[in-house]
Scaffold this active site. Structure first.
Site, PDB file in Angstrom:
ATOM      1  N   TYR A 178     -32.090  21.011  -6.237  1.00  0.00           N
ATOM      2  CA  TYR A 178     -32.417  19.664  -5.779  1.00  0.00           C
ATOM      3  C   TYR A 178     -33.733  19.188  -6.413  1.00  0.00           C
ATOM      4  O   TYR A 178     -34.794  19.760  -6.175  1.00  0.00           O
ATOM      5  CB  TYR A 178     -32.492  19.598  -4.251  1.00  0.00           C
ATOM      6  N   HIS A 233     -25.408  29.267  -4.582  1.00  0.00           N
ATOM      7  CA  HIS A 233     -25.027  27.852  -4.414  1.00  0.00           C
ATOM      8  C   HIS A 233     -23.518  27.606  -4.591  1.00  0.00           C
ATOM      9  O   HIS A 233     -22.921  26.789  -3.901  1.00  0.00           O
ATOM     10  CB  HIS A 233     -25.839  26.995  -5.381  1.00  0.00           C
TER      11      HIS A 233
HETATM   12  P1  NDP Z   1     -25.018  13.350   4.109  1.00  0.00           P
HETATM   13  O1  NDP Z   1     -23.620  13.302   4.620  1.00  0.00           O
HETATM   14  O2  NDP Z   1     -26.044  14.073   4.892  1.00  0.00           O
HETATM   15  O3  NDP Z   1     -25.499  11.828   3.889  1.00  0.00           O
HETATM   16  C1  NDP Z   1     -26.793  11.481   3.489  1.00  0.00           C
HETATM   17  C2  NDP Z   1     -26.872   9.956   3.492  1.00  0.00           C
HETATM   18  O4  NDP Z   1     -26.642   9.471   4.817  1.00  0.00           O
HETATM   19  C3  NDP Z   1     -28.226   9.395   3.085  1.00  0.00           C
HETATM   20  O5  NDP Z   1     -27.965   8.245   2.321  1.00  0.00           O
HETATM   21  C4  NDP Z   1     -28.885   8.999   4.404  1.00  0.00           C
HETATM   22  O6  NDP Z   1     -29.744   7.896   4.259  1.00  0.00           O
HETATM   23  C5  NDP Z   1     -27.689   8.605   5.217  1.00  0.00           C
HETATM   24  N1  NDP Z   1     -27.889   8.818   6.669  1.00  0.00           N
HETATM   25  C6  NDP Z   1     -28.438   9.882   7.277  1.00  0.00           C
HETATM   26  N2  NDP Z   1     -28.407   9.734   8.607  1.00  0.00           N
HETATM   27  C7  NDP Z   1     -27.807   8.539   8.858  1.00  0.00           C
HETATM   28  C8  NDP Z   1     -27.487   7.817  10.039  1.00  0.00           C
HETATM   29  N3  NDP Z   1     -27.766   8.318  11.257  1.00  0.00           N
HETATM   30  N4  NDP Z   1     -26.866   6.617   9.899  1.00  0.00           N
HETATM   31  C9  NDP Z   1     -26.563   6.109   8.675  1.00  0.00           C
HETATM   32  N5  NDP Z   1     -26.845   6.756   7.534  1.00  0.00           N
HETATM   33  C10 NDP Z   1     -27.466   7.954   7.617  1.00  0.00           C
HETATM   34  O7  NDP Z   1     -24.937  13.869   2.595  1.00  0.00           O
HETATM   35  P2  NDP Z   1     -25.726  14.944   1.736  1.00  0.00           P
HETATM   36  O8  NDP Z   1     -25.036  14.990   0.432  1.00  0.00           O
HETATM   37  O9  NDP Z   1     -27.169  14.696   1.724  1.00  0.00           O
HETATM   38  O10 NDP Z   1     -25.430  16.316   2.501  1.00  0.00           O
HETATM   39  C11 NDP Z   1     -26.312  16.856   3.467  1.00  0.00           C
HETATM   40  C12 NDP Z   1     -27.060  18.059   2.925  1.00  0.00           C
HETATM   41  O11 NDP Z   1     -26.171  19.127   2.667  1.00  0.00           O
HETATM   42  C13 NDP Z   1     -27.729  17.830   1.563  1.00  0.00           C
HETATM   43  O12 NDP Z   1     -28.874  17.035   1.659  1.00  0.00           O
HETATM   44  C14 NDP Z   1     -27.961  19.247   1.129  1.00  0.00           C
HETATM   45  O13 NDP Z   1     -29.075  19.825   1.792  1.00  0.00           O
HETATM   46  C15 NDP Z   1     -26.648  19.901   1.573  1.00  0.00           C
HETATM   47  N6  NDP Z   1     -25.607  19.900   0.509  1.00  0.00           N
HETATM   48  C16 NDP Z   1     -25.187  21.118   0.031  1.00  0.00           C
HETATM   49  C17 NDP Z   1     -24.249  21.190  -0.978  1.00  0.00           C
HETATM   50  C18 NDP Z   1     -23.830  22.519  -1.505  1.00  0.00           C
HETATM   51  O14 NDP Z   1     -23.159  22.572  -2.556  1.00  0.00           O
HETATM   52  N7  NDP Z   1     -24.158  23.594  -0.840  1.00  0.00           N
HETATM   53  C19 NDP Z   1     -23.648  19.960  -1.567  1.00  0.00           C
HETATM   54  C20 NDP Z   1     -24.104  18.744  -0.937  1.00  0.00           C
HETATM   55  C21 NDP Z   1     -25.028  18.741   0.065  1.00  0.00           C
HETATM   56  P3  NDP Z   1     -31.363   7.982   4.272  1.00  0.00           P
HETATM   57  O15 NDP Z   1     -31.740   9.187   3.472  1.00  0.00           O
HETATM   58  O16 NDP Z   1     -31.781   6.689   3.685  1.00  0.00           O
HETATM   59  O17 NDP Z   1     -31.817   8.110   5.716  1.00  0.00           O
END
Ligand code: NDP
Length: 277
Positions: free
Chosen positions: A52, A110
């Site tokens: 990241y 990962h």
């Molecule tokens: P998410 O499903 O967590 O979505 C993140 C998005 O949702 C951001 O744009 C955020 O906006 C928005 N958001 C968060 N809370 C709310 C809410 N209550 N209402 C409306 N919008 C909201 O996606 P991610 O891809 O970030 O997945 C979560 C985590 O999982 C990652 O950050 C990472 O740590 C992990 N991950 C692991 C992977 C792997 O291969 N192991 C792959 C993908 C993710 P804002 O930031 O503006 O608040």
């Protein structure tokens, strides 16, 4: 907030993701503040990875947890191309430096790569013996990968498998989730609110949200967490999102709510290849 046992620690079922943090220096203060607020709200499980922001997210996490390392359960991940015997040790050392700590609670591979799994696990075990990590685990492993792993690593060795799981992507319910439940291994659900995409304007989700006086994102989290043994790691920088996410831990869906969500995305009836982002 409900808790469960992960990596020999009691953790909240809702944590904090960090993908896309540490990519833009103008966002850095907002990201640090978001993680700090999340910790204050009880979201003390933080998920990051060397990938990241190419280390940038780990630096943001390091800044946010300074002075409160003891309150936090830290998860990081090694790139598959670093997953050799020597590569794991070196990558972990770099992560520790960026995180400004001497200990990662849970260190994951990962996704499956080309180094023999046995070699990666041996490197993880060495880090454990050296006191640099608490436990190790995997991410994006399908059932066949878990079977390969369990051929030489006891099921008590691998602490978790972090996979994509939300109402839109529920293929894991067919086989991987039952396999992990049988092994008493918690599942870490990534993208639990579908990266704030189409899921949030889905008709069924919105109707359930209205029933609970909640938002669509909160219903997605409550849905992911409706079964025991699951942890959700939404990423949020907006402080209001963090407050909503922490509060989602208190929402319980009824069978009727679940049935309505099933009309948009039915439970899988056959094997699907593990979805990844
Ligand atoms: P998410 O499903 O967590 O979505 C993140 C998005 O949702 C951001 O744009 C955020 O906006 C928005 N958001 C968060 N809370 C709310 C809410 N209550 N209402 C409306 N919008 C909201 O996606 P991610 O891809 O970030 O997945 C979560 C985590 O999982 C990652 O950050 C990472 O740590 C992990 N991950 C692991 C992977 C792997 O291969 N192991 C792959 C993908 C993710 P804002 O930031 O503006 O608040």
């Amino acid at each position: 907030m409900r808790t469960l046992q992960l990596a020999d620690k009691t953790v909240p079922v809702i944590g904090q993701g960090t993908w896309h943090m540490g990519e833009d220096r103008h966002q850095r203060q907002a990201e640090v503040s978001a993680l700090e607020l999340g910790i204050d709200l009880g979201l003390t499980l933080i998920d990051t990875a060397e990938m990241y922001g190419e280390g940038g997210a780990e630096e943001v996490v390091g800044e946010a947890i300074a002075g409160k390392r003891d309150q936090v359960t830290l998860v990081s991940k090694v790139y598959p191309h670093n997953a050799s015997r020597k590569g794991v040790a070196a990558a972990c050392e770099r992560s520790l430096q960026r995180l400004k700590t001497d200990f990662i609670d849970l260190y994951l591979l990962h996704w499956p790569g080309s180094y023999p799994l046995e070699e990666t696990v041996e490197a993880f075990e060495r880090l454990r013996e050296a006191g640099k990590i608490g436990r190790w685990g995997v991410s994006n492993f399908d059932v066949s990968d878990m079977l390969e792993l369990s051929a030489f690593a006891s099921s008590s060795g691998c602490a978790t498998n972090q996979v994509l799981y939300n109402p839109e992507e529920r293929g894991v319910e067919y086989d991987l989730m039952p396999w992990m439940q049988n092994a008493a291994m918690p599942l870490m659900a990534y993208c639990p609110i579908g990266q704030a995409g189409k899921l949030l304007s889905n008709r069924a989700i919105l109707e359930v949200a209205e029933r609970h006086d909640a938002t669509a994102a909160q219903i997605s989290l409550a849905w992911v967490l409706r079964q025991d043994g699951v942890i959700a790691i939404p990423k949020a920088v907006d402080p209001h999102h963090l407050e909503l996410n922490a509060a989602a831990g208190g929402i319980e869906l009824s069978l009727d709510d679940e049935r309505l969500i099933d009309t948009s995305w039915p439970a899988p009836q056959h094997k699907k290849r593990l979805a990844m982002v």
